[in-house]
Design an enzyme around this catalytic site. Structure first.
Site, PDB file in Angstrom:
ATOM      1  N   LYS A   1     -50.826  -3.445 -16.351  1.00 32.97           N
ATOM      2  CA  LYS A   1     -52.101  -3.956 -15.828  1.00 32.97           C
ATOM      3  C   LYS A   1     -53.216  -2.933 -16.050  1.00 32.97           C
ATOM      4  O   LYS A   1     -54.330  -3.293 -16.433  1.00 32.97           O
ATOM      5  CB  LYS A   1     -51.957  -4.308 -14.337  1.00 32.97           C
ATOM      6  CG  LYS A   1     -51.085  -5.544 -14.113  1.00 32.97           C
ATOM      7  CD  LYS A   1     -50.648  -5.738 -12.660  1.00 32.97           C
ATOM      8  CE  LYS A   1     -49.599  -6.853 -12.562  1.00 32.97           C
ATOM      9  NZ  LYS A   1     -49.049  -7.035 -11.206  1.00 32.97           N
TER      10      LYS A   1
ATOM     11  N   GLN B   1     -48.605  -4.781  -5.263  1.00 32.05           N
ATOM     12  CA  GLN B   1     -47.466  -5.121  -6.114  1.00 32.05           C
ATOM     13  C   GLN B   1     -46.239  -5.423  -5.258  1.00 32.05           C
ATOM     14  O   GLN B   1     -45.911  -4.680  -4.332  1.00 32.05           O
ATOM     15  CB  GLN B   1     -47.182  -3.948  -7.077  1.00 32.05           C
ATOM     16  CG  GLN B   1     -46.112  -4.216  -8.115  1.00 32.05           C
ATOM     17  CD  GLN B   1     -46.497  -5.301  -9.117  1.00 32.05           C
ATOM     18  OE1 GLN B   1     -47.656  -5.451  -9.473  1.00 32.05           O
ATOM     19  NE2 GLN B   1     -45.521  -6.071  -9.559  1.00 32.05           N
TER      20      GLN B   1
ATOM     21  N   ASP C   1     -54.555 -11.942  -7.037  1.00 33.48           N
ATOM     22  CA  ASP C   1     -53.196 -12.443  -7.288  1.00 33.48           C
ATOM     23  C   ASP C   1     -53.054 -13.903  -6.855  1.00 33.48           C
ATOM     24  O   ASP C   1     -52.072 -14.565  -7.198  1.00 33.48           O
ATOM     25  CB  ASP C   1     -52.188 -11.615  -6.476  1.00 33.48           C
ATOM     26  CG  ASP C   1     -51.317 -10.722  -7.343  1.00 33.48           C
ATOM     27  OD1 ASP C   1     -51.169 -11.019  -8.537  1.00 33.48           O
ATOM     28  OD2 ASP C   1     -50.784  -9.739  -6.798  1.00 33.48           O
TER      29      ASP C   1
END
Ligand code: GUN
Length: 293
Positions: free
Chosen positions: A53, A97, A120
């Site tokens: 990312k 994450q 997200d």
């Protein structure tokens, strides 16, 4: 058989994003979009994803930052980190994450994220808006999958789509997206999971089969209809004598045999993975342009 080349499409989208970063931000003297990631512990897959990312952010001209914490972080400290990122005006969007260590309740952390910064698309507000077809951040992997189908002009309206796996990150949201009254969408979707009976008979009816169950090589050729479209979300490291690193990546689908039978298939690697990352960049761009919430 044709490949659904996620790497190729992701590279095209990255060029489009880079051009927007230049036109809408840098040329106007504005700060580029800024994505932050929170990484807890040492999980090798999570470290790889976060590094990918960061690299993608650099490629399109975004600012990125990673907040790293040890495995034994407390719930209170992690909530504090989320509050800090929610309040920091320089950060347009951020992700925590997953998975998180066992002592942390993932839902509590996700619910603390400001939905406007939840690039997200995991916050219940964003998931609720997705279900209702309202403007929101779409979760990156489902967003990447529908974009890939769209860019290859694969029709979904009226098709039988079978999804294997009901995770909150992939199976559940992609099944909702494809059954919505939208394009891509308007499909008849069947979501299979660990309690489903006779999965072979269900997958054999699929015009489009999306596999996100986390079992290496689970889908065999006899489970797939002739000329179906197959999307493989699985990522597994398997030992290999052919590579320097000593391993290679394989998916949930027996690619070698299934690819002979289907019309389109995603490779692993180079299929859904790059599309996921580029979808996170698209969400971050929208966050920076204040387009969503
Ligand atoms: N773990 C596996 N996939 C994802 C993802 O898309 N986002 C986050 N935050 N964690 C993940």
């Amino acid at each position: 058989m044709k490949l659904l080349d996620g790497k190729l499409v992701a590279d095209q989208i990255k060029s489009e994003i880079a051009a927007e970063v230049k036109d809408h931000f840098k040329d106007k003297g504005l700060e580029p979009p800024h994505l932050a990631a929170v990484l807890v512990g040492e999980d090798p897959a999570s470290q790889t994803y976060v590094a990918a990312k960061e690299k993608a952010c650099r490629e399109v001209g975004f600012t990125s930052s990673v907040y790293r914490y040890p495995e034994n972080i407390t719930r209170e400290k992690l909530l504090e980190v989320v509050d800090f990122l929610n309040a920091d005006d320089e950060i347009n969007g951020f992700i925590v994450q997953l998975p998180l260590p066992a002592q942390i309740n993932e839902h509590e952390i996700i619910e603390r994220i400001d939905p406007a910064k939840d690039v997200d698309g995991f916050h219940p507000v964003n998931i609720g808006k997705m279900v209702l077809n309202l403007p929101c951040y779409l979760p990156a992997t489902p967003f990447g999958i529908i974009t890939l189908l769209e860019r290859y002009n694969i029709e979904t309206a009226g098709k039988n789509i079978v999804v294997l796996g009901r995770s909150h990150i992939v199976g559940t949201p992609v099944s909702i997206l494809l059954s919505r009254k939208s394009n891509p969408g308007n499909a008849t979707v069947t979501l299979c999971h660990s309690f489903s009976k006779d999965i072979h008979a269900i997958t054999a009816q699929a015009d489009i089969l999306i596999v996100a169950m986390g079992k290496e090589g689970f889908v065999k050729a006899d489970m797939v209809k002739q000329d179906a479209v197959v999307v493989d979300v699985g990522v597994h490291r398997v030992p290999s004598v052919d590579t320097k690193s000593g391993f290679r990546l394989k998916g949930d689908v027996d690619f070698e045999r299934v690819s002979r039978k289907c019309s389109y298939i995603t490779p692993v690697p180079g299929g859904v993975g790059p599309m996921t990352i580029v979808s996170l960049l698209r969400n971050t761009l929208r966050a920076a342009k204040k387009e969503v919430i």
